[in-house]
Design an enzyme around this catalytic site. Structure first.
Site, mmCIF file in Angstrom:
data_model
loop_
_atom_site.group_PDB
_atom_site.id
_atom_site.type_symbol
_atom_site.label_atom_id
_atom_site.label_comp_id
_atom_site.label_asym_id
_atom_site.label_seq_id
_atom_site.Cartn_x
_atom_site.Cartn_y
_atom_site.Cartn_z
ATOM 1 N N CYS A 33 0.668 -1.148 0.137
ATOM 2 C CA CYS A 33 -0.139 -0.034 -0.156
ATOM 3 C C CYS A 33 0.902 1.246 0.005
ATOM 4 O O CYS A 33 0.293 2.226 -0.052
ATOM 5 C CB CYS A 33 -0.942 -0.027 1.160
ATOM 6 S SG CYS A 33 -0.034 -0.011 2.715
ATOM 7 N N ASP A 35 2.477 2.469 2.478
ATOM 8 C CA ASP A 35 2.734 3.129 3.812
ATOM 9 C C ASP A 35 4.058 2.836 4.394
ATOM 10 O O ASP A 35 4.835 1.935 4.072
ATOM 11 C CB ASP A 35 1.492 2.513 4.506
ATOM 12 C CG ASP A 35 0.035 3.162 4.088
ATOM 13 O OD1 ASP A 35 0.286 4.009 3.238
ATOM 14 O OD2 ASP A 35 -0.514 2.575 4.488
ATOM 15 N N CYS A 59 -2.532 4.064 7.019
ATOM 16 C CA CYS A 59 -3.721 4.010 7.452
ATOM 17 C C CYS A 59 -4.084 4.217 8.990
ATOM 18 O O CYS A 59 -3.487 4.040 9.786
ATOM 19 C CB CYS A 59 -4.510 3.132 6.908
ATOM 20 S SG CYS A 59 -4.028 1.625 7.700
ATOM 21 N N CYS A 103 -1.508 -4.508 7.574
ATOM 22 C CA CYS A 103 -0.932 -3.178 8.267
ATOM 23 C C CYS A 103 -0.067 -3.412 9.290
ATOM 24 O O CYS A 103 0.798 -2.842 9.646
ATOM 25 C CB CYS A 103 -2.201 -2.251 8.147
ATOM 26 S SG CYS A 103 -3.409 -2.068 6.932
HETATM 27 S S1 FES Z 1 -3.322 0.228 4.073
HETATM 28 FE FE1 FES Z 1 -1.089 0.510 4.249
HETATM 29 S S2 FES Z 1 -0.487 0.116 6.273
HETATM 30 FE FE2 FES Z 1 -2.780 0.012 6.293
#
Ligand code: FES
Ligand SMILES: Cc1ncc(COP(=O)(O)O)c(C=O)c1O
Ligand SMILES: Cc1ncc(COP(=O)(O)O)c(C=O)c1O
Ligand code: FES
Lengths: 145, 392, 392
Positions: A33, A35, A59, A103
């Site tokens: 994602c 992140d 998120c 995540c």
């Molecule tokens: S969607 Fe990327 S860490 Fe939750």
């Protein structure tokens, strides 16, 4: 979507921040994602984690798992910190929605990365710790039609 | 619960009380099947055809060109798949854009799996397609151009009239997904050379589960849903009379109030954008500048992630979104924001706020203040921001 | 206007007041898009999933197997077209019956134009398919059996459990159009080995424009309407929350009241049939005797033509039909009545009356009296009757 515990940790994240001259710092990115999470450890001579701070670009689940993970490792030994898995973090948060399971890996991997950094800096070997990848992904198959 | 500020009118809108009121008699009293022969049923049929007339009028065309569907997605699927099938003997090439709604994109991908070729036009940094690239993409076997009227994420309104002219000049059919534009901006299918157009009721304060497709007279398009002889044998299924009546009322009001309503929305939109850009550092407005949906704001906040932003806004009673609602839950950043050239992590940190007629200046002031706090809080915990600050 | 006696519940039914009441809050207050992330939207999502649970329960299956559609026709098209596509590598042969609804028949004909082969099973004089013929029709390349649960014109209920067993034994998928049966007779998809099932809300006092499809877990079926990720990525389009909530209420009541309601309808049905057959000469009951929809009457009156009959009934305030509503306007006699062996001119003179829970004995007495007058009047002006009388 999220449990009350997740929302609590999201709204009031514990241990946000930086540590100047930290004993170990780890930054990992989630390939799935995009992140990112960074964790700082202040570890004393007895290999006890005296302080921990984190920063997360991610998120709600990423923020909450980061926060919970820091709580779980604070005051623990390096070896104990290694046992803090993403599953343990999720359980402590009363679960995550299925699409958000990945995540929680961010926190686990960030802990590993920071421990690795600490081990490297101090020339020690931590039993059971492998060199973390900078980008984590996972093999979870989504239902597709 | 505290007051909710709803800024997600591009996802769906509340049905107007007048809309619900208009529908009521058709649920229980005038519940007739419009295809039935007994005289009471004529009332249901008449109601359906009055809405057809009204919609046709709103687009500058005849009633017989309007077909009711269950919504925008069905209309998009119908237009694209059945054009592909009907004109396959002419060719199997379709042109669309990279920023279409998934109802168009996934349908095109489905056709690609079935032997069709699809060209996905690029868009510039504001989301406009390039007319030169469109012209260059047309081939002898091109049968359809499908480009959305206005984008659901960044509000960019395409040069539809020019696209229509190019399509006409080259003898290619032109479909436009007007789900976001219909009722917001004037549309004339003849002047714009639109051959097919999709719209959906719940985007203009009508009910959910109803939409329509305009199909220019003479097109060979057949049914997508086969069965009974409804909708001049082109769309089977007992007519959703209540939905149609509700849609009709929504269309009536949307067109009556269009000018005033959109002027007000536009003013509020510009006011909020000005404040945000001036008061929050490191953010950019996405989407068209002049040709843009009157109610659409889309802003990227550097160094922060969209979901966290949305949850914090939600905690403050503000409903907004980061992409289209129907892809929320997906982890990929918006294909629209990537197509306008945003890097992955910036696309991730963007916020869509779509205003409605009930939105007030006080609402937007409150939202801007909250946004300032939230962006600040999230940046303080962002490793990306930390890196950025250290470097500068 | 005088009282109307509505005897066309197979065409459509009035929504119950409780159904409309249940829908109301979702139009204007809880109008949220269920896919949105902000917390209020969870209410819409919850409402949708509660209905999914309820429907799953009514069929003896799990929620995740229920997918909402815009009605019965869409579900039929989806089941048949997407089974055809998904299992094409196994074969391109489909088995159905001659008395299916057009949503099934026209879809099968569409597939025939696209390289599939379809066997249309005969039915006996009461409308039942023959299990031997079904078994004999199965080939190695057969991928689907689609046979309706109960017929919309003559009420015949097929031996669904036996069909399911045969399909299972031969490793062929089984779809059933249960639009007329769902809510009228008990259905258990596991016990009956049903792989896919279509239903429609407006046939059971729910709203129009909403229906569902049951798809057994594990089937490879993909989307028919492509687009957003709704309905577990299998049916795109913003959820018709109001429609779904209304459907849920209708299902709740239909199953709660099923036993009592259908017993009463059946009694009235049999009473009216007995009277008609006894008091009007030269007529016959069409459709199944024992296994028959509780509310269906279908009678052919020799020497008279259906449309005239319907108009005269209408003048007396009686709403009935001669075939399915969606083919009215067509001049061909019903394919169902031809399939059970009626000659052309007798098929033309048949009347369908489908009762509802509000139907009373007084209503049926009134209808029988009127029928006697009307049939008599029409026969007096029928040249066929004149010939017949002269010959006998
Ligand atoms: S969607 Fe990327 S860490 Fe939750
Ligand atoms: C047996 C049967 N199948 C399918 C349909 C189609 O359902 P809908 O009109 O809700 O699409 C009907 C009714 O019209 C029906 O009676
Ligand atoms: C541009 C666009 N096209 C199509 C759709 C699909 O419409 P619906 O959800 O009514 O099927 C939407 C909204 O969801 C949209 O914004
Ligand atoms: S004479 Fe009118 S339909 Fe045959």
């Amino acid at each position: 979507m999220y449990s009350e515990k997740v929302m609590d940790h999201f709204e009031h994240p514990r241990n946000v921040g930086e540590i100047e001259g930290a004993s170990g710092v780890g930054t990992v990115g989630n390939a799935k994602c995009g992140d990112i999470m960074r964790i700082y450890f202040d570890i004393d001579d007895n290999q006890i984690i005296q302080d921990v701070k984190f920063k997360t670009f991610g998120c709600g689940a990423a923020v909450a798992t980061s926060s919970m993970a820091t709580e779980l490792v604070k005051g623990k030994s390096v070896q104990e910190a290694l046992e803090v898995t993403n599953k343990a973090v999720m359980e402590a948060l009363d679960g995550l929605p299925p699409v958000k399971v990945h995540c929680s890996l961010l926190a686990e991997e960030a802990i590993h990365a920071a421990l690795w950094d600490y081990a490297q800096k101090n020339g020690i070997k931590i039993e059971g710790l492998e060199k973390p990848k900078s980008d984590i992904g996972e093999e979870e198959v989504e239902e597709e039609y | 619960m505290e007051k909710i500020i709803y800024l997600d009118h591009a996802a769906t809108t509340p049905a107007r009380p007048e809309v619900v009121e208009a529908m009521m008699p058709y649920f229980t009293e005038k519940f007739w099947n419009p295809s039935s022969v007994y005289s009471p049923a004529a009332e249901a049929k008449k109601a359906v055809n009055e809405v057809r007339d009204r919609i046709a009028g709103s687009l500058g065309t005849q009633s017989q060109d309007i077909y009711f569907t269950a919504g925008g997605s069905e209309a998009d699927n119908w237009a694209i798949k059945e054009t592909a099938e009907a004109y396959a003997s002419k060719g199997k090439h379709i042109i669309t854009s990279k920023i279409e709604h998934h109802a168009v994109l996934h349908t095109c991908q489905y056709l690609e799996r079935n032997g069709y070729e699809v060209t996905y036009l690029d868009v510039d940094e504001n989301g406009y397609i390039k007319l030169d690239q469109l012209k260059a993409a047309i081939r002898p076997d091109t049968i359809l151009i499908t480009v959305m009227f206005a984008n659901n994420e960044i509000g960019t309104i395409q040069p539809v009239k020019e696209i229509g002219a190019i399509a006409k000049e080259h003898g290619v059919l032109f479909h436009t997904d007007a789900v976001q534009a219909y009722g917001q901006v004037p549309i004339n299918v003849d002047e714009m050379n639109i051959d097919m157009l999709s719209a959906s009721g719940h985007k203009l304060n009508g009910p959910k589960g109803i939409g329509f497709m305009y199909i220019r007279k003479g097109l060979k398009l057949r049914s997508f849903i086969h069965g009974g002889a409804q909708e001049r044998k082109r769309r089977a299924g007992t007519e959703n009379v209540t939905g149609i009546v509700g849609l009709g009322k929504a269309v009536e009001i949307a067109f009556e109030t269009m000018e005033e309503r959109t002027a007000k929305e536009q003013e509020l939109r510009d006011y909020a954008v000005r404040r945000i850009l001036a008061e929050i550092p490191y953010c950019r407005l996405n989407g068209g500048r002049d040709k843009r949906l009157p109610n659409n704001i889309n802003i990227s906040f550097q160094f922060i992630e969209g979901e966290s932003l949305l949850i914090m806004l939600d905690m403050a009673g503000i409903c907004a979104s980061s992409g289209s609602a129907c892809t929320s839950g997906s982890l990929d950043p918006s294909h629209v924001l990537l197509a306008i050239g945003l890097p992955h992590e910036i696309a991730h940190g963007s916020l869509r706020m779509t205003l409605g007629e009930e939105t007030t200046k006080e609402d937007m002031d409150f939202v801007v203040e909250k946004l300032k706090e939230i962006v600040d809080k999230l940046r303080k915990m962002s490793p990306l921001y930390e890196d950025f600050v250290k470097k500068h």
